[in-house]
Design an enzyme around this catalytic site. Structure first.
Site, PDB file in Angstrom:
ATOM      1  N   LYS A  93      -1.899 -70.063  12.805  1.00 12.25           N
ATOM      2  CA  LYS A  93      -0.898 -69.081  13.238  1.00 12.25           C
ATOM      3  C   LYS A  93      -0.660 -68.037  12.144  1.00 12.25           C
ATOM      4  O   LYS A  93      -0.529 -66.845  12.429  1.00 12.25           O
ATOM      5  CB  LYS A  93       0.405 -69.794  13.616  1.00 12.25           C
ATOM      6  N   GLN A 110       7.083 -75.884  13.440  1.00  9.65           N
ATOM      7  CA  GLN A 110       5.939 -76.568  14.035  1.00  9.65           C
ATOM      8  C   GLN A 110       6.372 -77.946  14.541  1.00  9.65           C
ATOM      9  O   GLN A 110       7.030 -78.700  13.831  1.00  9.65           O
ATOM     10  CB  GLN A 110       4.818 -76.711  12.989  1.00  9.65           C
ATOM     11  N   ASP A 155       9.226 -68.645  19.350  1.00 11.54           N
ATOM     12  CA  ASP A 155       8.431 -69.722  19.954  1.00 11.54           C
ATOM     13  C   ASP A 155       9.119 -70.274  21.218  1.00 11.54           C
ATOM     14  O   ASP A 155       8.559 -71.135  21.897  1.00 11.54           O
ATOM     15  CB  ASP A 155       8.241 -70.844  18.921  1.00 11.54           C
TER      16      ASP A 155
END
Ligand code: NAP
Length: 287
Positions: free
Chosen positions: A58, A102, A125
């Site tokens: 990412k 994450q 996200d």
């Protein structure tokens, strides 16, 4: 009718590459207008090697489009409060425009408390309850990246959603639930299945669109797929294996996503694009 199909592949990689090129142009425009470089903060808790690889990927994608990424790495033994504190600092930092935690985060940590520390405008996200609520209501938000990427793929391949029966397998807050909401908002009739669902194969057999988000390799069988159905495999299991038995499903399906090269690249592209839009909003730049 006995009509047979051999599915066309839905090429997420090519579409994701196009989104990345468009995003690079947006990042450039933001920098020209504001003299600020859009920045994503990535938060990694613990030492899971797969998570570390995802984060690296990412961050690399950020750089590809001219954005900056800031890496925060916390040891496995950290407390929920310590992670939340770190995220609050990122939330207050005007140089940070998006925050990605994450997942999975190590077990003793209260994942929900950690996610909820991300302010809506930096939730690129799409993991907070505020974002999910807005997604359900069809209000603007940076929706969870995997379902957002899947919707882009469905639009790109002009899949008719209005009135279609979509079966979503999996009800996680980051995948199945927002996916079902987005499909409902696009006028599909949605059946949301999970581990307690009875007669799953017969429900899937009625689907015009199947979204597999189960986390079990090759779980959805080719014999469950209606002839002509669209099959989206969100699964990503070790060894590059999806949640759908690809070889079995490709025969009856009309469109299918490969693993890898289908949903995965779209998820990252959505994250990168969201971060550029978040920066534009925070810096008052119209794109
Ligand atoms: P998750 O949180 O583990 O959720 C899995 C869901 O599947 C749960 O709702 C579970 O039901 C359901 N399920 C489990 N066994 C089932 C069964 N036998 N029959 C029907 N439903 C069943 O997983 P997730 O985070 O949503 O991820 C799902 C998959 O997507 C995984 O393969 C993951 O690797 C992949 N993924 C890919 C990306 C990407 O970028 N491509 C991003 C995120 C996730 P219950 O709720 O009843 O337990």
């Amino acid at each position: 009718m006995g009509t047979t199909f051999k599915a066309k592949l839905m090429d997420g990689k090519t579409l994701a590459d196009r989104i990345m090129v468009e995003t690079a142009r947006k990042v450039d425009a933001i920098r020209q207008a504001s003299h600020v470089t859009p920045t994503l903060a990535t938060v990694l808790v613990g030492d899971d090697s797969a998570s570390a690889t995802y984060i690296r990927m990412k961050r690399k994608r950020c750089e590809q489009v001219g954005m900056r990424s800031v890496s925060v790495e916390l040891p496995a033994g950290v407390t929920t409060e310590e992670v939340v504190d770190r995220i609050r600092k990122l939330a207050e930092d005007p140089a940070i425009h998006g925050i990605l935690v994450q997942h999975p985060v190590p077990n003793p940590i209260d994942k929900r408390a950690v996610f909820e520390a991300i302010p809506l405008e930096k939730d690129v996200d799409g993991v907070t309850s505020a974002t999910l609520g807005r997604t359900i209501l069809g209000m603007p938000a940076f929706a969870s990246c995997t379902p957002d990427g899947i919707m882009r793929l469905l639009r790109e391949y002009q899949v008719e959603l209005d009135g279609a029966h979509a079966v979503v397998i999996g009800r996680s807050p980051i995948l199945g639930r927002p996916m079902a909401s987005m499909l409902i908002n696009a006028q599909a009739t949605v059946t949301l299945c999970h581990s307690r669902t009875r007669s799953l194969p017969s429900i899937v057999r009625g689907a015009d669109i199947v979204i597999a988000a189960v986390g079990k390799p090759r779980f959805v069988q080719g014999g469950w797929i209606k002839v002509g159905a669209v099959v989206i495999d969100a699964g990503y299991n070790p060894g590059n294996v999806g949640d759908v038995d690809f070889d079995g499903a490709i025969e009856p399906a009309s469109l299918i996503t490969p693993v890898p090269g289908g949903v995965g690249p779209m998820t990252i592209a959505a994250l990168i694009e969201h971060t550029a839009y978040a920066a534009a909003q925070q810096l008052g730049v119209a794109l």
